[in-house]
Write a protein that holds these residues in place. Structure first.
Motif, PDB file in Angstrom:
ATOM      1  N   ASP A 172      56.147  58.081  47.807  1.00 30.79           N
ATOM      2  CA  ASP A 172      57.043  57.044  47.384  1.00 30.79           C
ATOM      3  C   ASP A 172      56.316  56.062  46.640  1.00 30.79           C
ATOM      4  O   ASP A 172      56.926  55.000  46.471  1.00 30.79           O
ATOM      5  CB  ASP A 172      57.835  56.523  48.667  1.00 30.79           C
ATOM      6  N   LEU A 173      55.305  56.158  45.829  1.00 34.80           N
ATOM      7  CA  LEU A 173      54.446  55.305  44.948  1.00 34.80           C
ATOM      8  C   LEU A 173      54.899  55.668  43.474  1.00 34.80           C
ATOM      9  O   LEU A 173      54.394  56.281  42.836  1.00 34.80           O
ATOM     10  CB  LEU A 173      53.021  55.570  45.028  1.00 34.80           C
ATOM     11  N   VAL A 174      56.329  55.424  43.197  1.00 34.80           N
ATOM     12  CA  VAL A 174      56.882  55.753  42.052  1.00 34.80           C
ATOM     13  C   VAL A 174      56.352  55.311  40.738  1.00 34.80           C
ATOM     14  O   VAL A 174      56.242  56.114  39.877  1.00 34.80           O
ATOM     15  CB  VAL A 174      58.510  55.521  42.318  1.00 34.80           C
ATOM     16  N   LYS A 175      56.032  54.018  40.725  1.00 38.93           N
ATOM     17  CA  LYS A 175      55.520  53.329  39.542  1.00 38.93           C
ATOM     18  C   LYS A 175      54.050  54.078  39.048  1.00 38.93           C
ATOM     19  O   LYS A 175      53.988  54.438  37.979  1.00 38.93           O
ATOM     20  CB  LYS A 175      55.302  51.717  39.792  1.00 38.93           C
ATOM     21  N   GLU A 176      53.123  54.121  40.223  1.00 39.90           N
ATOM     22  CA  GLU A 176      52.119  54.901  40.042  1.00 39.90           C
ATOM     23  C   GLU A 176      52.113  56.425  39.519  1.00 39.90           C
ATOM     24  O   GLU A 176      51.474  56.843  38.487  1.00 39.90           O
ATOM     25  CB  GLU A 176      51.002  54.989  41.230  1.00 39.90           C
ATOM     26  N   ALA A 177      53.176  57.115  39.975  1.00 41.17           N
ATOM     27  CA  ALA A 177      53.436  58.702  39.991  1.00 41.17           C
ATOM     28  C   ALA A 177      54.004  58.610  38.335  1.00 41.17           C
ATOM     29  O   ALA A 177      53.490  59.612  37.671  1.00 41.17           O
ATOM     30  CB  ALA A 177      54.258  58.868  40.883  1.00 41.17           C
ATOM     31  N   ILE A 178      54.828  57.808  37.907  1.00 41.52           N
ATOM     32  CA  ILE A 178      55.233  57.620  36.496  1.00 41.52           C
ATOM     33  C   ILE A 178      54.060  57.531  35.586  1.00 41.52           C
ATOM     34  O   ILE A 178      53.908  58.430  34.626  1.00 41.52           O
ATOM     35  CB  ILE A 178      56.203  56.696  36.330  1.00 41.52           C
ATOM     36  N   ASP A 179      53.195  56.409  35.760  1.00 44.04           N
ATOM     37  CA  ASP A 179      51.983  56.211  34.787  1.00 44.04           C
ATOM     38  C   ASP A 179      51.129  57.584  34.812  1.00 44.04           C
ATOM     39  O   ASP A 179      50.547  58.098  33.760  1.00 44.04           O
ATOM     40  CB  ASP A 179      51.160  55.230  35.400  1.00 44.04           C
ATOM     41  N   VAL A 180      50.963  58.392  35.876  1.00 47.64           N
ATOM     42  CA  VAL A 180      50.333  59.530  36.031  1.00 47.64           C
ATOM     43  C   VAL A 180      50.761  60.822  35.340  1.00 47.64           C
ATOM     44  O   VAL A 180      50.061  61.438  34.722  1.00 47.64           O
ATOM     45  CB  VAL A 180      49.631  59.766  37.350  1.00 47.64           C
ATOM     46  N   PHE A 181      52.163  61.161  35.404  1.00 43.33           N
ATOM     47  CA  PHE A 181      52.919  61.881  34.867  1.00 43.33           C
ATOM     48  C   PHE A 181      52.741  61.693  33.286  1.00 43.33           C
ATOM     49  O   PHE A 181      52.734  62.593  32.455  1.00 43.33           O
ATOM     50  CB  PHE A 181      54.165  62.175  35.196  1.00 43.33           C
ATOM     51  N   VAL A 182      52.987  60.475  32.870  1.00 44.74           N
ATOM     52  CA  VAL A 182      52.871  60.189  31.387  1.00 44.74           C
ATOM     53  C   VAL A 182      51.470  60.539  30.922  1.00 44.74           C
ATOM     54  O   VAL A 182      51.400  61.049  29.925  1.00 44.74           O
ATOM     55  CB  VAL A 182      53.125  58.820  30.997  1.00 44.74           C
ATOM     56  N   GLU A 183      50.226  60.127  31.869  1.00 47.66           N
ATOM     57  CA  GLU A 183      48.915  60.564  31.407  1.00 47.66           C
ATOM     58  C   GLU A 183      48.728  61.926  31.230  1.00 47.66           C
ATOM     59  O   GLU A 183      48.194  62.529  30.239  1.00 47.66           O
ATOM     60  CB  GLU A 183      47.907  59.948  32.398  1.00 47.66           C
ATOM     61  N   ALA A 184      49.212  62.988  32.321  1.00 50.91           N
ATOM     62  CA  ALA A 184      49.279  64.111  32.299  1.00 50.91           C
ATOM     63  C   ALA A 184      49.893  64.755  30.905  1.00 50.91           C
ATOM     64  O   ALA A 184      49.614  65.971  30.407  1.00 50.91           O
ATOM     65  CB  ALA A 184      50.081  64.774  33.414  1.00 50.91           C
ATOM     66  N   ALA A 185      51.168  64.353  30.748  1.00 53.25           N
ATOM     67  CA  ALA A 185      51.805  64.894  29.457  1.00 53.25           C
ATOM     68  C   ALA A 185      50.932  64.447  28.216  1.00 53.25           C
ATOM     69  O   ALA A 185      50.968  65.374  27.546  1.00 53.25           O
ATOM     70  CB  ALA A 185      53.281  64.120  29.160  1.00 53.25           C
ATOM     71  N   HIS A 186      50.265  63.519  28.197  1.00 51.83           N
ATOM     72  CA  HIS A 186      49.411  63.113  27.120  1.00 51.83           C
ATOM     73  C   HIS A 186      48.248  64.202  27.016  1.00 51.83           C
ATOM     74  O   HIS A 186      47.688  64.797  26.093  1.00 51.83           O
ATOM     75  CB  HIS A 186      48.718  61.660  27.258  1.00 51.83           C
TER      76      HIS A 186
END
Length: 586
Positions: A172-186
């Motif tokens: 449930d660490l949504v904000k951190e998860a979003i940042d990491v998924f954006v990084e993964a997409a890059h």
């Protein structure tokens, strides 16, 4: 090396070089399968299949092995065979100490899936009141600590970042998860899994605007998908059309997404036609067939739903979609206990399957088991907070329990997700009415009519509200518009409310001494069983008054237009022509 090459290749959002895109898709499909990411691999393979075949000279070369890959090869090959047989703990044991990116990912992913499997095994035995967090994946915290260290040291590749994001989301660490998924997409734009996880965490269009996404052709698929999820169907359909024009016209994935989009805006005929076409192209497809069955259910197409259920049973009876289709079939036959049993079976196969939770809630509602329905809808919201059907279902449940403040909250949430769905607005209006907030109720009913009233009930409810408030002119105007709408649709009128409308108008015109109009409406009342006697009585009264020399009022224009006073009551106004009763034939 291979990852860097793929990032460079995926750069740019245009589709000018489809051969290069096909190479990238084939390459990422293979790399996903090597890491046990079957769904991402399947997605890439399906898209690649929709493009023209490549000649031998242009096929992507096998990935280059590093020294670390060579050292870990034996352990990786053994562990991957265990992983494929779902022996996750065994796979992780043999991968301990492996240094290569591929083997390390499989080691961490095996531990994650092992924890998920144990959690599911505990959950599956009881579909009762399990609170969120009561059953946990015990491996998550350890995985987070280890992956966090690697992340800080910048030692995670695109797949590693994806797994780190999944772990954060599960905690449930949504904000951190979003940042990491954006990084993964890059880092690895071609991996569909990271984009899909990102989709599940974005709750509105505003949130989407603030994301710094890579400029790659994959972004177009992501935007089309997220627009569908956020109910921005027009934008989604435009994106999918541009993808078809770019060269993906044979993609079954895109065709299925377009069908789902039409299902979401309740264009049932269009959605059914696309699903039928999809079945011809991919007859053994099970994915999205539960959505197809929902459409057949709404249309009460019993033979077609029966055929679909039997067909899917022959293909694979132990898939969640198959269980949902069979559940829908029994529900259509009003065998609600049997339907609920199949939805439960679907949830034993996959406790995170959204559709089954919502449908099971509907079945419990049919069986008048409100507490079980509430639990099912809450589970659905836990899986996906954007599921308007679950919020709407909760509203209906609390309405049955006569708890209007609760149902107001849930209907509001459903309305936020579907602002142009008249059913949500009518439900909200009824709630406000029960809470005696009549101005708000009027607004809701009018808005429901303005967005295209699916059930043709908003104007009637608005008219009855005006009746209650002794606003007879406004009530008459709503009934006039309602009758015009019903007959302009060319529907077979079995609406109980049509007789109600004619009865009210007959009495209204009688009070206004408009004998011709009152007489015409009273005659229409005689066509309906529930208003026949009143209609006849009114016709006799009119005849009697006319024989006594009572003349019809000359002030005819007043009743046919919404007066300014209605606007002051916060109900929007619209000019309508007088009711032409000669064209109305029940």
């Amino acid at each position: 090396m291979a990852a860097a090459a793929m990032v460079a290749a995926a750069g740019g959002g245009d589709f000018s070089d489809l051969r290069e895109i096909k190479k990238q898709l084939l390459s990422v499909a293979e790399r996903s399968r090597e890491r046990g990411l079957q769904h991402s691999g399947k997605w890439a393979a399906e898209l690649a299949f929709a493009l023209e075949p490549l000649p031998l000279s242009e096929l992507p070369p096998p990935p280059v092995l590093t020294e670390e890959d060579a050292r870990d090869l034996d352990a990786y090959t053994l562990a991957k065979s265990y992983f494929d047989l779902k022996e996750y703990d065994r796979a992780a044991y043999f991968l301990q100490g492996c240094k290569s990116q591929k083997a390390y990912f499989l080691y961490m992913y095996s531990r994650y899936l092992s924890g998920e499997k144990k959690k599911d095994d505990e959950t599956v035995d009881s579909l009762g009141p399990l609170e969120k967090g009561q059953v946990k994946n015990e491996a998550l915290r350890e995985l987070r600590v280890e992956l966090s260290k690697k992340h800080k040291a910048q030692e995670l590749d695109g797949f590693g970042l994806y797994l780190y994001g999944v772990v954060l989301r599960k905690l449930d660490l949504v904000k951190e998860a979003i940042d990491v998924f954006v990084e993964a997409a890059h880092v690895l734009p071609l991996h569909w899994g990271a984009w899909l996880e990102l989709c599940n965490l974005i709750t509105d269009k505003e949130m989407l605007k603030f994301l710094s996404l890579p400029d790659t052709w994959m972004k177009e698929f992501f935007l089309a998908h997220i627009y569908t999820e956020l109910q921005l169907i027009e934008e989604a359909l435009q994106k999918y059309q541009s993808l078809i024009d770019a060269g993906f016209s044979k993609s079954t994935y895109i065709i299925s997404q377009i069908a789902v989009a039409y299902h979401n805006i309740r264009d049932i005929d269009k959605a059914l036609s696309i699903f039928n076409e999809l079945r011809k192209q991919d007859p053994y497809r099970i994915e999205n067939m539960d959505t197809f069955s929902n459409l057949l259910y709404v249309r009460s197409m019993k033979p077609e739903l029966s055929y679909l259920a039997h067909n899917l049973c022959e293909i694979d009876k132990y898939r969640v979609e198959t269980c949902c289709v069979i559940g829908n079939y029994y529900s259509l036959r009003s065998q609600h206990e049997k339907a609920a049993l199949y939805f439960q079976r679907a949830l034993k196969l996959n406790p995170r399957y959204l559709g089954a939770w919502t449908l099971m809630g509907h079945e419990y509602m049919e069986m008048k088991n409100t507490s079980a329905a509430i639990q099912a809808y809450r589970h659905a919201i836990e899986v996906n907070k954007r599921d308007y059907r679950a919020w709407y279902g909760l509203g209906q449940t609390y309405e049955i329990l006569k708890m209007p403040f609760y149902c107001l909250y849930y209907y509001r949430r459903a309305h936020q997700l579907r602002p142009n769905d008249s059913r949500m607005l009518v439900a909200l209006g009824e709630c406000y009415e029960k809470l005696n907030q009549l101005v708000e109720a009027k607004k809701c009913y009018w808005r429901a009519y303005a967005v295209g009233d699916v059930e043709k009930m908003a104007l009637v409810k608005l008219a009855k509200l005006h009746e209650q408030l002794n606003e007879s002119e406004q009530a008459a105007q709503c009934y006039i518009k309602y009758i015009q709408d019903i007959y302009s649709c060319g529907e077979v009128v079995e609406h109980l409310e049509v007789s109600t409308a004619f009865r009210y108008l007959a009495q209204y015109y009688f009070k206004c001494k408009l004998w011709d109009e009152a007489s015409a409406c009273a005659q229409k009342c005689c066509a309906f069983n529930d208003t026949r006697e009143e209609g006849k009585a009114l016709l006799r009264q009119i005849l009697q008054l006319r024989s006594q020399g009572e003349t019809s009022s000359t002030d005819v224009a007043a009743p046919f237009f919404l007066p300014a006073s209605l606007s002051a009551n916060n109900t929007p106004t619209r000019r309508v022509s007088p009711l032409n009763l000669s064209s109305v034939t029940p």
